[in-house]
Design a protein around this motif. Structure first.
Motif, mmCIF file in Angstrom:
data_model
loop_
_atom_site.group_PDB
_atom_site.id
_atom_site.type_symbol
_atom_site.label_atom_id
_atom_site.label_comp_id
_atom_site.label_asym_id
_atom_site.label_seq_id
_atom_site.Cartn_x
_atom_site.Cartn_y
_atom_site.Cartn_z
ATOM 1 N N THR A 127 -13.979 8.190 12.234
ATOM 2 C CA THR A 127 -14.628 6.879 12.298
ATOM 3 C C THR A 127 -15.814 6.807 11.339
ATOM 4 N N ALA A 128 -16.538 7.912 11.203
ATOM 5 C CA ALA A 128 -17.698 7.936 10.313
ATOM 6 C C ALA A 128 -17.306 7.686 8.855
ATOM 7 N N LEU A 129 -16.013 7.863 8.536
ATOM 8 C CA LEU A 129 -15.555 7.701 7.147
ATOM 9 C C LEU A 129 -14.819 6.384 6.926
ATOM 10 N N VAL A 130 -14.922 5.448 7.879
ATOM 11 C CA VAL A 130 -14.104 4.236 7.785
ATOM 12 C C VAL A 130 -14.386 3.446 6.508
ATOM 13 N N ALA A 131 -15.651 3.362 6.090
ATOM 14 C CA ALA A 131 -15.955 2.575 4.884
ATOM 15 C C ALA A 131 -15.268 3.187 3.669
ATOM 16 N N ARG A 132 -15.336 4.512 3.562
ATOM 17 C CA ARG A 132 -14.690 5.191 2.432
ATOM 18 C C ARG A 132 -13.178 5.036 2.513
ATOM 19 N N ALA A 133 -12.646 5.117 3.727
ATOM 20 C CA ALA A 133 -11.190 4.972 3.899
ATOM 21 C C ALA A 133 -10.739 3.589 3.415
ATOM 22 N N LEU A 134 -11.476 2.560 3.801
ATOM 23 C CA LEU A 134 -11.068 1.196 3.424
ATOM 24 C C LEU A 134 -11.377 0.893 1.964
ATOM 25 N N ASP A 135 -12.265 1.712 1.357
ATOM 26 C CA ASP A 135 -12.539 1.577 -0.079
ATOM 27 C C ASP A 135 -11.509 2.320 -0.929
ATOM 28 N N GLY A 136 -10.590 3.042 -0.270
ATOM 29 C CA GLY A 136 -9.545 3.746 -1.025
ATOM 30 C C GLY A 136 -9.936 5.137 -1.477
ATOM 31 N N VAL B 132 0.856 -1.189 0.000
ATOM 32 C CA VAL B 132 0.000 0.000 0.000
ATOM 33 C C VAL B 132 0.891 1.238 0.000
ATOM 34 N N ARG B 133 0.888 1.978 -1.104
ATOM 35 C CA ARG B 133 1.713 3.192 -1.187
ATOM 36 C C ARG B 133 0.852 4.450 -1.202
ATOM 37 N N GLN B 134 -0.415 4.304 -1.574
ATOM 38 C CA GLN B 134 -1.328 5.455 -1.643
ATOM 39 C C GLN B 134 -2.742 5.008 -1.271
ATOM 40 N N ARG B 135 -3.645 5.981 -1.079
ATOM 41 C CA ARG B 135 -4.999 5.647 -0.606
ATOM 42 C C ARG B 135 -5.674 4.583 -1.467
ATOM 43 N N ALA B 136 -5.534 4.727 -2.791
ATOM 44 C CA ALA B 136 -6.240 3.818 -3.707
ATOM 45 C C ALA B 136 -5.791 2.363 -3.552
ATOM 46 N N ASP B 137 -4.622 2.155 -2.912
ATOM 47 C CA ASP B 137 -4.119 0.786 -2.704
ATOM 48 C C ASP B 137 -4.776 0.098 -1.504
ATOM 49 N N VAL B 138 -5.421 0.867 -0.634
ATOM 50 C CA VAL B 138 -5.930 0.301 0.634
ATOM 51 C C VAL B 138 -6.853 -0.914 0.418
ATOM 52 N N PRO B 139 -7.770 -0.880 -0.568
ATOM 53 C CA PRO B 139 -8.666 -2.043 -0.719
ATOM 54 C C PRO B 139 -7.943 -3.339 -1.049
ATOM 55 N N ARG B 140 -6.700 -3.250 -1.547
ATOM 56 C CA ARG B 140 -6.005 -4.515 -1.839
ATOM 57 C C ARG B 140 -4.802 -4.734 -0.918
#
Ligand code: GLU
Length: 270
Positions: A250-259, A13-21
């Protein structure tokens, strides 16, 4: 890149968009996000963790909130000041907190494991290796480890200080690809957000000292101990070990984990 199942391959994971994988992530949530009126946030938080788990990511949750969950059950009006009552509240609240997590995990047919650690455990080579091996095994068994400080035996002198630091040390111990630090604020600011001239910090390059940035106690709502300063210190600790860090609400956790592009991103050591 895809594997034979058509899912994108899990990797660094190097950037936000990598978080889902991400192969492995540590998510830390603060007391004020999961206790009192915020108890209802446990459901959506668990949904987001379960979605990441469903993508094949190994997920570890570091959750504060034992003391904040426990003190009302002891008939106390507020968070206790003295150590023995804090320990009593933590012992009571840890049980209720795990029960609440498990109730939500049941909807996803997932099981939680409780892991309580002290700072001393992570300094003791034998305890450290045991903690690492047990959590590796839990993850291989597709169980969700929920980690907290072992408050009953931790005194002020030997505490991690706050669970942000505990989460960073757990991320290092487990070689996590990403650490997500959740609290009440969407991102970090160059000064306490209520002050004029406060600017949102989008990204922090590795090694950036954040010169000129002043952190107040933002994020530390009454029941927790952390704030922006402890998040930055924890983020640096994890980033040095090669773990990318996202600080958001915390309210944004789903978006955070979706990248999605939320929060403040700390780049990991190259
Ligand atoms: N371990 C404490 C609890 O669960 C909280 C530590 C912190 O404030 O981060 O209540």
């Amino acid at each position: 890149m895809s594997d034979t199942t058509g899912q994108p391959a899990l990797g660094a994971v190097r950037q936000r968009a990598d978080v889902p994988r991400a192969r492995r992530i540590v998510v830390k949530v603060g007391s004020s996000s999961v206790s009192g009126e915020a108890t209802a946030q446990i459901g959506p938080l668990v949904d987001a963790l379960a979605a990441a788990h469903g993508r094949g990511t190994e997920v570890v949750l570091v959750s504060s909130g034992a003391i904040a969950t426990g003190f009302p059950f002891l008939g106390l009006a507020g968070k206790p000041d003295d150590l023995a009552t804090q320990q009593a509240a933590a012992a009571t609240g840890q049980n209720v907190l795990m029960f609440r997590y498990q109730q939500q995990l049941d909807r996803h047919a997932l099981i939680a494991a409780q892991v309580l650690l002290t700072a001393g455990d992570l300094q003791n080579p034998t305890h450290r290796v045991n903690a690492q091996r047990a959590m590796d095994r839990l993850l291989a068994l597709r169980v969700l480890p929920i980690v907290n400080e072992n408050d009953t035996v931790a005194t002020h002198e030997i505490r991690f200080g706050d669970n942000d630091r505990l989460a960073a040390l757990v991320a290092r111990l487990l070689g996590a690809d990403a650490l997500v630090l959740l609290s009440d604020v969407e991102s970090l600011y160059t000064r306490p957000p209520e002050q004029p001239g406060a600017e949102r910090i989008d990204e922090v390059p590795f090694g950036d000292e954040l010169a000129g940035v002043t952190f107040g106690s933002i994020g530390a709502a009454g029941v927790g101990t952390g704030g922006a300063g402890t998040k930055v210190a924890a983020a640096r600790l994890a980033a040095e070990a090669g773990t990318s860090v996202l600080v958001t609400a915390t309210a944004l956790v789903a978006r955070a984990l979706d990248g999605d592009h939320v929060g403040t991103w700390f780049h990991a050591a190259p």
